[in-house]
Design a protein around this motif. Structure first.
Motif, short mmCIF file in Angstrom:
data_model
loop_
_atom_site.label_atom_id
_atom_site.label_comp_id
_atom_site.label_asym_id
_atom_site.label_seq_id
_atom_site.Cartn_x
_atom_site.Cartn_y
_atom_site.Cartn_z
N ALA A 1 98.08 13.87 16.62
CA ALA A 1 98.80 15.16 16.42
C ALA A 1 97.78 16.24 17.29
O ALA A 1 98.34 17.67 17.09
CB ALA A 1 99.00 15.50 14.93
N LYS A 2 96.91 15.61 17.98
CA LYS A 2 95.84 16.64 18.37
C LYS A 2 96.44 17.25 19.82
O LYS A 2 97.23 16.62 20.51
CB LYS A 2 94.46 15.94 18.59
N GLY A 3 96.07 18.27 19.95
CA GLY A 3 96.22 19.16 21.36
C GLY A 3 95.37 20.20 21.39
O GLY A 3 94.50 20.36 20.82
N GLN B 1 109.10 24.18 16.58
CA GLN B 1 109.36 22.69 16.33
C GLN B 1 110.17 22.10 15.48
O GLN B 1 110.68 21.12 15.39
CB GLN B 1 108.02 22.35 15.80
N LYS C 1 104.95 17.37 12.31
CA LYS C 1 105.17 18.82 13.09
C LYS C 1 103.99 19.68 12.48
O LYS C 1 103.44 20.47 12.88
CB LYS C 1 106.59 19.23 13.06
N ARG D 1 100.81 18.78 13.63
CA ARG D 1 100.74 19.00 15.05
C ARG D 1 100.27 20.45 15.01
O ARG D 1 99.51 21.09 15.73
CB ARG D 1 101.84 19.05 15.78
N GLY E 1 98.63 20.27 18.32
CA GLY E 1 99.39 19.38 19.24
C GLY E 1 100.96 19.70 19.24
O GLY E 1 101.66 18.97 19.81
N TYR E 2 101.11 20.91 18.94
CA TYR E 2 102.35 21.30 18.87
C TYR E 2 103.18 21.83 20.45
O TYR E 2 102.12 22.08 21.19
CB TYR E 2 102.84 22.63 17.98
#
Ligand SMILES: [Zn+2]
Length: 654
Positions: free
Chosen positions: A115-117, A632, A645, A648, A653-654
């Motif tokens: 879920a990382k971003g 999302q 979600k 995220r 990570g969204y």
């Protein structure tokens, strides 16, 4: 739980399975337990491999009797506790289970998601869950609160105003129709659970607190980011929705153990090594913190758990004092105090606790012995106006005369959580009686509670919008309850409806009950108008030309179309208070109300019982100061997607 293949022609163990169930999804690093089990004739043995790599179990157990506290009679089981995997993608578990007669191979697949971003992470998560709240509950609350003119609503609910809305499936691991335990747990773990179970996989294990666990969002974020957890509900806090954020159990009704685990796995010392980081617990359920000898206590050995197994403590980094122990006489209230919680038992005490510049570090508020009362009954006492037909205030009869509203509890929770932890928090706020009163087919109480819930939504949005721009807020339900629908409006006055001749004896389909003729459908429904008082609630739900409701998943009832002067005797109350309420004439089931005035309606789903949940999708609405976070949630999504979600949003990570 698939592909059971027998090796050899002889008899072999049966019911062989591997958990987690095929298709489970986890976050990178999220902990869960694996278990291989089967039924047969011992001695048992098992093997386990993940992606072809042989892996050791952390415990093995075989049983020959029902006194074995690890596996059910006839079952053997082998656990790997507290496993996690960092590598995104699909992974394969292969396992075998042997008894003295043969071996069975099983396999399943699970997926690891990242879920990382690189986007800005949300610091706080607020989940507002209107239990049982379907689309019709939202529509009804809007129509009562704001009305409509010439085809248009005169206003919209707070939740209507959220920028992103979608739909969510509601199924559980073992049914198209979920109860609240897996309903909430789908959002808080990302995994499906079986009905009646929360934070665990189903297993043939005697003690429900020993079931294979899956890590909650609260635990993951406390362990990895030092976040705190707050739980607010109008229910008894042993109830499934709040517990499915913090407590791992195969039986949602085991209140003694559930309340013990709230505290014992809260990581009271703030080690960050384990637990939920629970700092706020507001709602009903005082009966679980009082020693079993005191008035109003429900603590009992039967709903507690003995010491947790050593491998569970090891796998989840739990300290010895989280091990539990059967202790109905425990002074849990005293133990909460020792762990740093300030305790309040009324709205006045809540106000006093938050009046200073510095709110308490941790806050425990238990405002009723079991479930709190509904808005309709709380407001009657606040306004000092008895409901039509009532001779007492229900909150007095419930031994809880001074209860806060849900928005007041939400404001208090946000004050405590935002003041004391720069790492952020997870807050779950539940409007529990939207569900409970829909079960009871008590539309006035269900709709008034949806308005109460929406006020809490407004508090959360205000926090996210003005005090803090790093918060994701979602509003949703765990499932729909009762097949709730708005069928029209009363085509006469309340007084005229009350004066209709008794309909109770009408059973001949050729005779139309007088009360059926009182339903105004289509044009005859018009636009009902409710007078709203300065407290933001309707002066009365029992108005001339009022909205009328039907229940597609109903139980038997006698329908009068009139507001019920009293709530049902609540199932989540200590025995002593239930006995008092029954003696005072509070009805036990919807069927017991209004005979013979109402007209008899045969339950479509059940008999002389309460309405049930339905499989309908439910609406979700999302707000964030960053539009992409909320967007999302647009579209139709699985309930477990909501977890992904939210994570995220928190991990960028969204
Ligand atoms: Zn329910």
């Amino acid at each position: 739980m698939i592909l059971a293949l027998t090796n050899g022609a002889q008899a072999a163990p049966t019911s062989v399975s591997v958990l987690p169930a095929n298709g489970a999804r986890f976050l990178s690093g999220q902990r869960f337990d694996l278990r291989v089990e089967g039924k047969g004739t011992g001695p048992f043995a098992a093997t386990l491999a993940i992606d072809g790599l042989e892996t050791a179990f952390s415990s093995g157990a075989q049983n020959t009797s029902t006194t074995d506290d690890i596996s059910s009679a006839g079952f053997g089981g082998f656990n790997l506790r507290g496993y996690s995997n960092l590598r995104p993608g699909v992974h394969t578990i292969t396992a075998s289970f042997s008894d003295s007669t043969g071996t069975v191979d099983v396999s399943s697949k699970f997926e690891i998601l990242s879920a990382k971003g690189s986007r800005d992470p949300m610091r706080n998560v607020i989940i507002l869950l209107g239990d049982g709240m379907g689309t019709a509950h939202r529509t009804a609350a809007r129509l009562v609160r704001y009305g409509a003119t010439l085809g248009d609503p005169n206003g919209f609910l707070e939740m209507d105003g959220f920028p992103a809305t979608g739909m969510v499936t509601t199924h559980s691991l073992n049914s198209i129709i979920t109860d609240s335990a897996p309903g909430m747990a789908g959002y808080s773990t990302g995994s499906h659970a079986q009905n009646g179970q929360e934070g665990v996989y189903p297993a043939n294990v005697i003690n429900p607190f020993f079931y294979p666990r899956v890590e909650y969002m609260s635990e993951y974020l406390h362990r990895t980011q030092g976040k705190s957890l707050g739980l607010v509900s109008t229910a008894d806090l042993e109830d499934a929705t709040p517990a499915a954020n913090a407590v791992h159990t195969g039986n949602r009704n085991n209140g003694t153990g559930i309340f013990d685990q709230y505290l014992d796995e809260s990581d009271a010392e703030g080690s960050g090594e384990y637990g939920t980081g629970l700092k706020v617990l507001l709602g009903g359920g005082r009966r679980w913190v009082l020693p079993s000898t005191e008035f109003g206590s429900s603590r009992a050995a039967a709903s507690d758990y003995a010491a947790l197994p050593a491998d569970l403590l090891d796998g989840w980094n739990l300290p010895g004092d989280a091990a539990g122990g059967s202790d109905p006489e425990r002074d849990l209230l005293g133990d909460f105090g020792d762990a740093g919680f300030s305790y309040v038992d009324s709205k006045s005490a809540l106000d006093a606790a938050l009046s200073g510049r510095r709110p308490p570090d941790k806050l425990l508020g238990l405002f009723a012995y079991g479930n709190m009362n509904v808005a309709l009954d709380k407001l009657a006492k606040r306004r000092n106006v008895l409901l039509s037909g009532a001779t007492t205030f229900a909150v007095d009869d419930y031994h809880a005369p001074d209860q806060p509203m849900l928005d007041e509890m939400t404001r208090a929770a946000l004050k405590v959580l935002s003041h004391h932890n720069d790492n952020g928090f997870v807050l779950m706020v539940e409007g529990a009686h939207i569900d409970k009163q829909s079960h009871a087919m008590d539309a006035e109480r269900a709709v008034d509670d949806t308005i109460e819930f929406d006020k809490a939504v407004g508090v959360a949005r205000d926090f996210a919008e003005h005090s803090d721009r790093e918060t994701i807020v979602i509003v949703l339900a765990d499932h729909e309850c009762s097949g709730f629908s708005i069928i029209g409006a009363l085509n006469t006055s309340v007084a005229a409806a009350a004066a209709l001749p008794p309909d109770g004896a009408v059973t001949d389909p050729a005779t139309q009950p007088a009360r059926q003729k009182a339903v105004g459908t289509y044009d005859a429904a018009g636009f009902p108008h409710y007078n709203i008082l300065p407290d933001g609630y309707p002066e009365s739900m029992n108005i001339d030309g009022k909205l009328l409701f039907g229940y597609g998943a109903s139980g038997d009832r006698y329908e009068t179309w009139l507001q019920r002067p009293r709530p049902l005797v609540d199932s989540l109350l200590p025995t002593a208070i239930r006995t008092e309420l029954s003696a005072a004439g509070f009805p036990g089931q919807p069927f017991h109300r209004s005979q013979p005035d109402g007209f008899f309606l045969r339950g479509q789903a059940v008999g002389q019982d309460q309405a049930v949940h339905t499989a309908s999708d439910i609406p979700i609405s999302a707000y964030s100061a960053r539009a992409a976070v909320a967007r999302q949630f647009v579209g139709v999504q699985r309930n477990t997607d909501v977890f992904v979600k939210l994570m995220r949003a928190v991990l960028g990570g969204y």
